[in-house]
Design an enzyme around this catalytic site. Structure first.
Site, PDB file in Angstrom:
ATOM      1  N   ARG A 133       4.987   5.982  14.423  1.00  0.00           N
ATOM      2  CA  ARG A 133       5.196   6.516  13.097  1.00  0.00           C
ATOM      3  C   ARG A 133       4.454   8.145  13.072  1.00  0.00           C
ATOM      4  O   ARG A 133       3.293   8.349  13.473  1.00  0.00           O
ATOM      5  CB  ARG A 133       4.142   5.617  11.850  1.00  0.00           C
ATOM      6  CG  ARG A 133       4.585   6.104  10.644  1.00  0.00           C
ATOM      7  CD  ARG A 133       3.735   5.092   9.553  1.00  0.00           C
ATOM      8  NE  ARG A 133       2.319   6.056   9.121  1.00  0.00           N
ATOM      9  CZ  ARG A 133       1.501   5.394   8.436  1.00  0.00           C
ATOM     10  NH1 ARG A 133       1.493   4.118   8.170  1.00  0.00           N
ATOM     11  NH2 ARG A 133       0.441   6.168   8.187  1.00  0.00           N
ATOM     12  N   ASP A 167       0.603   4.851   2.018  1.00  0.00           N
ATOM     13  CA  ASP A 167       0.023   5.208   3.174  1.00  0.00           C
ATOM     14  C   ASP A 167      -1.361   6.167   2.908  1.00  0.00           C
ATOM     15  O   ASP A 167      -1.263   7.239   2.198  1.00  0.00           O
ATOM     16  CB  ASP A 167       0.741   5.808   4.215  1.00  0.00           C
ATOM     17  CG  ASP A 167       1.647   4.853   4.965  1.00  0.00           C
ATOM     18  OD1 ASP A 167       1.289   3.697   5.168  1.00  0.00           O
ATOM     19  OD2 ASP A 167       2.854   5.258   5.289  1.00  0.00           O
ATOM     20  N   HIS A 220       4.689  -0.055   0.368  1.00  0.00           N
ATOM     21  CA  HIS A 220       5.297  -0.506   1.290  1.00  0.00           C
ATOM     22  C   HIS A 220       4.660  -1.832   1.710  1.00  0.00           C
ATOM     23  O   HIS A 220       3.478  -1.690   1.726  1.00  0.00           O
ATOM     24  CB  HIS A 220       6.070   0.255   2.295  1.00  0.00           C
ATOM     25  CG  HIS A 220       5.053   0.872   3.011  1.00  0.00           C
ATOM     26  ND1 HIS A 220       4.462   2.146   2.738  1.00  0.00           N
ATOM     27  CD2 HIS A 220       4.552   0.648   4.273  1.00  0.00           C
ATOM     28  CE1 HIS A 220       3.521   2.578   3.684  1.00  0.00           C
ATOM     29  NE2 HIS A 220       3.583   1.788   4.458  1.00  0.00           N
ATOM     30  N   HIS A 260       0.779  -1.236  -0.032  1.00  0.00           N
ATOM     31  CA  HIS A 260      -0.161  -0.011  -0.047  1.00  0.00           C
ATOM     32  C   HIS A 260       0.785   1.275   0.015  1.00  0.00           C
ATOM     33  O   HIS A 260       2.153   1.200   0.244  1.00  0.00           O
ATOM     34  CB  HIS A 260      -0.850   0.075   1.326  1.00  0.00           C
ATOM     35  CG  HIS A 260      -0.230   0.184   2.564  1.00  0.00           C
ATOM     36  ND1 HIS A 260       0.513  -0.935   2.938  1.00  0.00           N
ATOM     37  CD2 HIS A 260      -0.101   1.246   3.413  1.00  0.00           C
ATOM     38  CE1 HIS A 260       1.004  -0.432   4.275  1.00  0.00           C
ATOM     39  NE2 HIS A 260       0.586   0.799   4.567  1.00  0.00           N
TER      40      HIS A 260
HETATM   41  C1  SIN Z   1       3.032   0.903   8.031  1.00  0.00           C
HETATM   42  O1  SIN Z   1       3.202   2.247   8.507  1.00  0.00           O
HETATM   43  O2  SIN Z   1       2.234   0.430   6.877  1.00  0.00           O
HETATM   44  C2  SIN Z   1       3.893   0.011   8.813  1.00  0.00           C
HETATM   45  C3  SIN Z   1       5.028  -0.257   8.204  1.00  0.00           C
HETATM   46  C4  SIN Z   1       5.776  -1.179   9.245  1.00  0.00           C
HETATM   47  O3  SIN Z   1       5.492  -1.592  10.266  1.00  0.00           O
HETATM   48  O4  SIN Z   1       6.949  -1.638   8.665  1.00  0.00           O
END
Ligand code: SIN
Length: 293
Positions: free
Chosen positions: A284, A122, A269, A120
């Site tokens: 995050r 974000d 990612h 995806h």
């Molecule tokens: C995310 O922000 O999608 C999670 C990425 C991760 O935990 O590596």
């Protein structure tokens, strides 16, 4: 024969520019296409102006950058993010107490799921999706828990000419409903009446680099606008498979106190939840973005 191999070498050829040297940071590239570990930076204080310029440039040139051995308070993590713009508030996920801009990223033996397990970009369902995300992992499992990143510049550039023409000017609907409703129940989050939904171009132009990037993802994109549903579903399925070619990817192995900063405008990612029953934990900070064009 690989789908991306021509009769004479790879059909997708990444042209590596001889970039100007950096003066205040070191760069250790993970691949020629995407990802670099940046050294010589302490993110706990405001980086000097020239270093900040070089961090911006390193992000533009590598699409995702990593920093090791960072020791950040929640306020320092937030301040680093604010160097890149105002902060984005996640429409659904839990956050740190007193800090709505600090999303909790956590999975342990009792978790029913982990964040970001599918490919995806974000919150691409937002009308103005986030420009970038800055993930700080404080606790790592003994093995696993890597994050995979894929360059959507490379995915776009490797499309055939006729496919690029077909997608030119086309829009897609992105919707957060399926991704978010009920997802954070275990964290005590009650569902919202509605979740964001937006139409974005299938091919977007990056506002900083001017490069074109593929902008559809399995997590949020629901359909193509202006074509029959079955045709759109088949094209999207092709594009998702194409975008997930390992040729466009790098894979980051976390250590405690590492930071990853990815550009959602040109990167997808996927987080690996291969470490159960161990714990992986961090926060995050997400930097707000603008309407894709
Ligand atoms: C995310 O922000 O999608 C999670 C990425 C991760 O935990 O590596």
């Amino acid at each position: 024969m690989s789908a991306l191999r021509g009769n004479n070498g790879p059909r997708y050829r990444h042209v590596v520019d001889e970039a100007a040297p950096f003066e205040t940071i070191t760069i250790d590239k993970l691949t020629p296409i995407i990802g670099a570990v940046i050294g010589g930076v302490d993110l706990s204080g405001p980086p000097p102006n020239h270093q900040m310029d070089e961090i911006h440039r390193a992000l533009a040139e590598n699409s995702v950058i990593f920093f090791r051995d960072q020791h950040l308070t929640q306020e320092q993590h937030l301040s680093f993010g604010r160097n890149f713009g105002s902060l984005h508030l996640h429409p659904a996920a839990p956050h740190a107490a007193g800090h709505p801009e600090l999303m909790i990223i956590h999975a342990d033996k009792d978790s029913p799921r982990a964040n970001g397990e599918g490919w995806h970009s974000d919150v691409s369902c937002d009308p103005e999706p986030p420009m970038g995300s800055i993930l700080y992992i404080k606790q790592c499992p003994p093995h696993g828990g890597d994050t995979l990143f894929a360059s959507m510049y490379a995915a776009y550039e490797a499309l055939s000419g006729p496919m690029k023409q077909y997608l030119d000017g086309m829009a897609a609907v992105h919707d957060g409903e399926e991704a978010y409703r009920g997802t954070y129940k275990n964290a005590g989050i009650t569902d919202k009446p509605t979740y964001p939904r937006a139409e974005h171009p299938v091919i977007r132009t990056h506002p900083v680099t001017g490069r074109k990037a593929l902008y559809v993802n399995r997590g949020f994109t629901k359909r193509l606008v202006g074509v029959p549903r079955d045709e759109g579903a088949a094209i999207l399925s092709y594009l998702y498979n194409h975008a997930e070619n390992p040729l466009f990817q790098c894979r980051f192995r976390w250590q405690e106190n590492s930071v990853a900063f990815w550009d959602n405008r040109c990167v997808q990612h996927r987080a690996m939840w291969d470490y159960w029953p161990h714990t992986r934990s961090g926060f995050r900070v997400t930097v707000a973005g603008d309407k894709p064009v």
